[in-house]
Design a protein around this motif. Structure first.
Motif, mmCIF file in Angstrom:
data_model
loop_
_atom_site.group_PDB
_atom_site.id
_atom_site.type_symbol
_atom_site.label_atom_id
_atom_site.label_comp_id
_atom_site.label_asym_id
_atom_site.label_seq_id
_atom_site.Cartn_x
_atom_site.Cartn_y
_atom_site.Cartn_z
ATOM 1 N N ASN A 49 10.413 32.533 39.778
ATOM 2 C CA ASN A 49 9.074 32.934 39.358
ATOM 3 C C ASN A 49 8.452 33.925 40.326
ATOM 4 N N LEU A 108 10.065 37.348 39.639
ATOM 5 C CA LEU A 108 9.581 37.950 38.397
ATOM 6 C C LEU A 108 8.139 38.429 38.536
ATOM 7 N N GLN A 109 7.329 37.712 39.294
ATOM 8 C CA GLN A 109 5.946 38.144 39.520
ATOM 9 C C GLN A 109 5.881 39.364 40.413
ATOM 10 N N LEU A 157 13.524 27.178 39.965
ATOM 11 C CA LEU A 157 12.746 27.450 38.759
ATOM 12 C C LEU A 157 11.349 26.840 38.800
ATOM 13 N N GLU A 164 1.964 34.957 34.948
ATOM 14 C CA GLU A 164 1.828 33.567 35.360
ATOM 15 C C GLU A 164 3.217 32.943 35.476
ATOM 16 N N PRO A 165 3.399 31.985 36.401
ATOM 17 C CA PRO A 165 4.698 31.300 36.530
ATOM 18 C C PRO A 165 5.086 30.595 35.227
ATOM 19 N N ILE A 166 6.366 30.614 34.934
ATOM 20 C CA ILE A 166 6.899 29.993 33.722
ATOM 21 C C ILE A 166 7.597 28.686 34.101
ATOM 22 N N ASN A 167 7.255 27.623 33.400
ATOM 23 C CA ASN A 167 7.925 26.340 33.613
ATOM 24 C C ASN A 167 9.180 26.318 32.741
ATOM 25 N N PHE A 168 10.262 26.895 33.273
ATOM 26 C CA PHE A 168 11.477 27.093 32.493
ATOM 27 C C PHE A 168 12.054 25.784 31.964
ATOM 28 N N THR A 183 7.452 26.144 39.293
ATOM 29 C CA THR A 183 6.273 27.011 39.135
ATOM 30 C C THR A 183 5.507 27.154 40.445
ATOM 31 N N ILE A 197 6.188 39.153 34.816
ATOM 32 C CA ILE A 197 5.352 38.080 34.279
ATOM 33 C C ILE A 197 4.062 38.025 35.085
#
Length: 318
Positions: free
Chosen positions: A156, A159-160, A148, A167-171, A150, A165
């Protein structure tokens, strides 16, 4: 008739050996039982003496004998604490999610594996699903954090690449994702090992019943719901009772490691982590003991209630 019944009872009493004789005949089995009993006594019953701290202003220097008694002071402080309802909510919600999702998952996996006829493929799937259980939560949490991340995190990146998404998500810094990550990780880690018992129960089902059902035109799904599930239901009910008894044990290691970010405390602080933080980190031993005792008492009530409800089906623990 009375003489006959009296004679039969005397013969039964004569035939039944005394307790010392039975112990002597089974001395090897009794010795095998002794180490587990000693283990439970030493590590489960002797530490219960520490419950006295909940009713004292316990001091490490004065001990149990010198610490003053304060009654239910620490219980009142816990119930009136500003974080009480947050901790209770998180504990109940996370526990229910783990119960509703994590409990049926190994049953479904066992049912699916039972229908696989390719032995090589079945063994591969079983081995892959068993392995995470033998990994510590330190390794698993590091694996999840890496996925997970970034920076070059596989989730990430996927998903990119799918343009879901930008931008990367800091889950692990966003509270809305924490419960999903926690429950999913727990299911992935334990689903394979937990399915072993259900596979063993399914193996005990008479195959002739499935053959007869197939001759009557029942499909695989109908056989599962009409034969397999009712056959393993006693095992399922016993494990469900135990799961309900541990309902307030929402987790400790997984939450402590995955929810280490202070931002997640509002959704990740449960009774076990709260007791650890207040008792060990803040040295409030009596207060933490009171909170832990409260959780244990509720757990006993849940266990007794679940066992009472299951008794009607004839599959209770006692």
């Amino acid at each position: 008739m009375q003489n006959t019944s009296h004679r039969v009872s005397i013969e039964k009493n004569k035939a039944k050996p005394s307790l010392p004789k039975r112990f002597g005949r089974q001395w090897d089995l009794q010795l095998m039982v002794l180490p587990p009993l000693l283990f439970i006594f030493v590590f489960s019953y002797i530490p219960m003496y520490g419950v006295l701290m909940a009713f004292q202003d316990y001091s490490l220097f004065e001990g149990f004998a010198g610490s003053p008694w304060v009654g239910f002071k620490h219980f009142e402080m816990f119930f009136n604490a500003p974080e009480f309802w947050t901790v209770i909510r998180n504990t109940v919600v996370i526990s229910l999610l783990k119960l509703l999702i994590g409990f049926p998952a190994p049953i479904i996996l066992a049912l699916l594996l039972n229908e696989v006829r390719n032995r090589a493929f079945k063994k591969v799937v079983q081995t892959i699903s068993y392995l995470p259980h033998f990994l510590s939560w330190v390794i698993v949490s590091g694996f999840v954090m890496s996925m997970l991340s970034t920076e070059n995190g596989s989730v990430n990146m996927l998903l990119q690449n799918l343009n879901l998404i930008e931008e990367p998500i800091n889950f692990l810094s966003l509270p809305q994702y924490f419960w999903t990550i926690l429950v999913t990780t727990g299911v992935w880690k334990e689903i394979g090992f937990a399915s072993i018992v259900y596979l063993a129960a399914i193996a005990g089902v008479d195959p002739h019943m499935h053959e007869a059902a197939a001759m009557d035109g029942a499909g695989k799904l109908r056989q599962i719901f009409s034969i397999t599930l009712p056959a393993i239901m006693p095992v399922v009910i016993v494990f469900l009772i135990l799961a309900i008894g541990n309902l307030l044990s929402a987790g400790f290691e997984d939450i402590l490691l995955l929810g280490s970010n202070p931002v997640l405390r509002d959704v990740g602080d449960v009774l076990d982590t709260y007791v650890y933080r207040t008792g060990i980190q803040n040295n409030r031993y009596s207060y933490a003991t009171a909170a832990g005792l409260f959780k244990s008492l509720l757990g006993v009530l849940l266990l007794v209630g679940a066992n009472y409800a299951a008794r009607k089906s004839g599959n209770s623990l006692w």
